[in-house]
Enzyme design. Structure first.
Site, short mmCIF file in Angstrom:
data_model
loop_
_atom_site.label_atom_id
_atom_site.label_comp_id
_atom_site.label_asym_id
_atom_site.label_seq_id
_atom_site.Cartn_x
_atom_site.Cartn_y
_atom_site.Cartn_z
CE LYS A 51 -12.14 -5.80 14.58
NZ LYS A 51 -12.00 -7.28 14.53
CB SER A 301 -18.25 -1.93 11.60
OG SER A 301 -17.57 -1.76 10.36
#
Length: 322
Positions: A51, A301
């Site tokens: 992110k 991720s």
């Protein structure tokens, strides 16, 4: 649509501030996953999540006057941590709106960068962030429905193709669609023969249902252990990108999701969030259209998880088996 030039600009902009995370070959997982396994390790990225890429690209693209009052973001944790990191880097105030159920490790990570936390029911987080933006003049940093965010996440795809040009398939977790939208754009614009597959929880199949309907579908709130990918509707910017570039979207049943993280920890010695390792759970349970000879890169991720949570899941599974 995000262009290849925008992706390349984002890569150049981000390079002083992030890690070019490795792609590692994991032969030990081949038999379990049913393919030749590679991992793109965004769990070891700064802030332990992909992110930071989107947050950096968005906020470094903004004018100082847009940031002068501070920023606000709605987040399940990882986006908030990325925004808080960039806000500290730029010397601006950050307020992060998170669900009441957000794990402590994520809340503490956000606070470690000096951001203020506001908690609310998870289905209200975007509404609360929008009100804070209007009331205080904060710049709203959306977690996925923004081309600059998508381009930032897409730098993962550019790196991946450079690191593993022989890859056959790339498997990506899906929440709102920023990660898979960016990666799929990068992959298809540089190596169009490579397949891109998305994975989402079966209890929150917003892309599965939306792709079937040909339009964005809004789901009812539901709980999942995959807390980082509980978006109720595809992003308006993200959906057409997924329609154009993603080859398949598959779902994983709730009881199967923890298997990705537990297998990755026990066999691969790598800690990853349930929301991240859902891609491996999909392979473990035969959800992916892959063959043993395929070179498949799983995008890991995020790693903002307390290993004790994985251990508790393993203990619970053992108890159930007994």
């Amino acid at each position: 649509m995000v262009t290849l030039q925008e992706l390349q600009w984002a890569k150049e902009k981000l390079s002083p501030h992030i890690i070019e995370t490795p792609v590692v070959r994991m032969e030990i997982l081949d038999a379990l996953m049913g393919c030749r396994v590679y991992l793109k390790l965004e769990n070891i990225q700064r802030t332990n999540s992909f992110k930071i890429r989107g947050a950096l690209n968005k906020m470094l693209s903004m004018r100082p006057e847009e940031l002068k009052n501070g920023v606000v973001a709605a987040s399940s944790g990882n986006h908030g941590k990325g925004v808080a990191f960039v806000a500290e880097l730029l010397g601006v105030k950050a307020t992060i709106v998170v669900p009441e159920s957000t794990p402590n490790i994520k809340v503490e990570g956000i606070q470690s960068y000096g951001a203020e936390i506001v908690k609310c029911p998870y289905e209200k987080r975007h509404e609360v962030a929008g009100k804070l933006s209007r009331d205080h003049g904060y710049a709203l940093i959306h977690p996925y429905n923004d081309e600059a965010i998508i381009a930032g996440q897409g730098t993962i795809g550019l790196e991946l193709i450079e690191q593993l040009p022989e890859v056959d398939q790339v498997v990506v977790p899906i929440g709102g669609g920023g990660l898979i939208g960016g990666i799929a754009t990068a992959v298809k614009l540089t190596a169009p023969h490579v397949k891109v597959i998305g994975v989402e929880p079966a209890c929150m199949p917003r892309y599965t249902k939306s792709l079937e309907a040909g339009e964005r579908v809004l789901l009812e709130p539901a709980h999942s252990i995959a807390d980082a990918i509980l978006t109720l509707q595809p992003g308006a910017v993200n959906f057409p990108i997924v329609q154009k570039y993603v080859d398949h979207v598959v779902t994983v049943a709730e009881e199967e999701i923890p298997d990705g993280s537990t297998t990755l920890l026990t066999a691969g010695k790598i800690a990853a969030e349930f929301s991240s390792a859902i891609v491996l759970a999909a392979a473990l349970h035969g959800r992916l259209p892959i063959k043993p000879e395929d070179r498949v890169c799983f995008v890991i991720s995020g790693g903002n998880i307390d290993p004790a949570d994985i251990i508790r899941q393993m203990a619970g599974s053992d108890s159930a088996a007994d």
